[in-house]
Design a protein around this motif. Structure first.
Motif, PDB file in Angstrom:
ATOM      1  N   ASP A   1       2.192   3.099   3.084  1.00 20.23           N
ATOM      2  CA  ASP A   1       1.732   4.207   2.933  1.00 20.23           C
ATOM      3  C   ASP A   1       2.015   5.383   1.821  1.00 20.23           C
TER       4      ASP A   1
ATOM      5  N   HIS B   1       0.948  -1.092   0.303  1.00 17.17           N
ATOM      6  CA  HIS B   1       0.083   0.117   0.384  1.00 17.17           C
ATOM      7  C   HIS B   1       0.672   1.230  -0.177  1.00 17.17           C
TER       8      HIS B   1
ATOM      9  N   HIS C   1      -5.233  -0.860   5.505  1.00 16.86           N
ATOM     10  CA  HIS C   1      -5.433  -0.111   6.458  1.00 16.86           C
ATOM     11  C   HIS C   1      -6.327  -1.755   7.752  1.00 16.86           C
TER      12      HIS C   1
ATOM     13  N   HIS D   1       2.167   5.923  -1.692  1.00 17.87           N
ATOM     14  CA  HIS D   1       0.694   6.729  -2.527  1.00 17.87           C
ATOM     15  C   HIS D   1       2.360   7.628  -3.007  1.00 17.87           C
TER      16      HIS D   1
ATOM     17  N   HIS E   1      -9.466   2.199   0.935  1.00 21.13           N
ATOM     18  CA  HIS E   1      -8.828   2.084   2.283  1.00 21.13           C
ATOM     19  C   HIS E   1     -10.200   1.729   2.522  1.00 21.13           C
TER      20      HIS E   1
HETATM   21 ZN    ZN Z   1      -2.792   5.532   1.882  1.00 26.81          ZN
END
Ligand code: ZN
Length: 443
Positions: free
Chosen positions: A329, A71, A275, A73, A238
């Motif tokens: 993340d 996960h 998450h 970005h 998410h």
């Molecule tokens: Zn995220």
């Protein structure tokens, strides 16, 4: 054809089916695949008449599969240390992350993705599941291709404007973040998959990725998974990322987020949920039953106070047979893209909060950032372990350094994993839950 020999590796963490840890091994790589792994003397004999384009010494080296970040970005990579430390999830998203994303143009995204790639490769991560861009997917694919890592990316989408938005949001920002409805969003998501999936000789894949939670309608949640299935790819978003989100869901729908996904038919085996901190016991069963994967981001939990150790049920998910992987993340959330830090946190947090040293042994933490990550990305047929036939995504650690010297237990060697006793709650319990042969205990 290139042919590379990695000769005489001191310690090899295969992360194969049996979790084999081997010494004095050699690996032969032909083009981008591992063609042979075996005892150094045996490989020497077998290939004695053959020429190699490159020979790498494995002396004082530990080899393991390249790590998989489940996960991430890439778009926010230039936002490191930009947000305040004292934020909970909602202000994080709406007051900081989204304004940052609105300011990221294609040039910033291209440069950020190159830098993210360098950081990942330098710290041992060779593959990631990127939540995707809100700009041109082709631009992101180009940067990933040039940086050299393996990646699943996409066109990140949302279709529901929250009732209350921060006062400083402009119409331009709103248009940047939200499609007018789920149909337009799915159209664009489908187009990005058709145009860009399997780029860079298959090293870059494109999925039907959406933001999830309140900025996405039930139609988009369910529709993204169905479209992904139709296109033969996956989707990720998410969900259940804070207790506040669970409370809002309870109020609105009379149930927590994962139950709501089940109700609208959104769960499936081609879905990775990021998450999932707010989850009830019975909901773990829904995920296991549907084959839905979970990406836990320990660094984000610590930074945004999500409560992973207070309310999270990650060890229980593993026990129930849910594929659990780890993610950074992003550089804003975790401070770095170093998966070793996430592995370290995973191997320690639950020992401490449950006052149980048998929680999450080192061998298991390693699997979560390698083969389990590969499974989450639907890529475990090609990556996640060091075995003949798989892609040569291999990481070498230099053991000839003060930090990694005196290596008596290779799993603990990278200096992160610490305690590896494997009795009551070790990989044996985990292996039993997954129907795998038991890992051997060092005693
Ligand atoms: Zn995220």
């Amino acid at each position: 054809m290139s042919k590379i020999l990695i000769r005489g590796i001191e310690a090899l963490l295969t992360v194969n089916h049996d979790n084999a840890v081997l010494t004095d091994q050699s690996i032969v790589v032909e083009d981008d695949r591992i063609s042979a792994v075996g005892p150094a003397d045996q490989i020497e004999q077998q290939y004695k008449d053959q020429e190699f384009s490159k020979v790498i010494s494995g002396s004082h080296r530990l080899a393991m599969p390249g790590m998989v970040d489940a996960h991430l970005h890439l778009s926010e990579h230039l936002g490191r240390a930009l947000f305040p430390d004292q934020l909970s999830t909602r202000p994080w998203v709406f007051n900081w992350a989204k304004p940052l994303y609105a300011a990221v143009d294609t040039e910033a995204e291209y440069i950020g993705t190159l830098l993210a790639g360098i950081e990942m490769i330098k710290t041992g991560t060779t593959c990631c599941l990127d939540m995707g861009t809100q700009n041109d997917v082709g631009n992101t694919v180009k940067a990933i291709t040039e940086a050299g890592f393996r990646c699943v990316t996409g066109r990140h989408a949302a279709d529901v404007k929250p009732a209350k938005l921060p006062a400083h949001w402009t119409q331009e920002m709103i248009d940047h973040h939200f499609f007018p409805n789920h149909e337009v969003a799915l159209e664009e998501l489908g187009r990005s998959v058709r145009e860009h999936n399997n780029s860079a000789d298959g090293r870059v894949r494109v999925w039907v990725n959406i933001e999830g939670k309140e900025p996405c309608s039930p139609e988009l949640h369910a529709g993204s998974r169905a479209l992904a299935e139709e296109l033969g790819v996956g989707t990720t978003y998410h969900i259940a990322s804070s207790i506040e989100e669970a409370r809002v869901s309870e109020e609105k729908y009379g149930m927590w987020p994962v139950s709501r996904l089940k109700e609208i038919g959104a769960l499936g085996s081609n879905l990775v949920l990021a998450h999932v901190v707010a989850i009830r016991d019975e909901e773990i069963g829904y995920l296991a039953e549907a084959g839905t994967k979970v990406a836990f981001c320990p660094g984000t939990s610590l930074k945004i106070a999500k409560g992973a150790t207070k309310i999270g049920k990650y060890p229980e998910m593993i026990d129930a047979g849910v594929t659990l992987a780890l993610g950074c993340d992003g550089s804003a959330a975790a401070g770095s893209l170093n998966q070793m830090q996430q592995m370290y946190l995973m191997a320690g947090l639950f020992k401490d909060c449950r006052m149980d040293p048998f929680q999450v042994p080192a061998e298991l933490a390693l699997r979560l950032v390698t083969i389990e990550g590969a499974k989450a990305l639907l890529w475990d047929d090609e990556i996640g372990s060091i075995e003949a036939g798989k892609k040569a995504d291999i990481v070498l650690f230099n053991l000839n350094t003060p930090r990694l010297g005196a290596l008596s237990r290779p799993h603990s060697g990278p200096g992160l994993l610490g305690h590896t006793r494997l009795r009551r709650h070790g990989p044996d319990r985990w292996a039993a839950a997954h129907g795998r042969p038991q890992a051997s205990a060092p005693g």
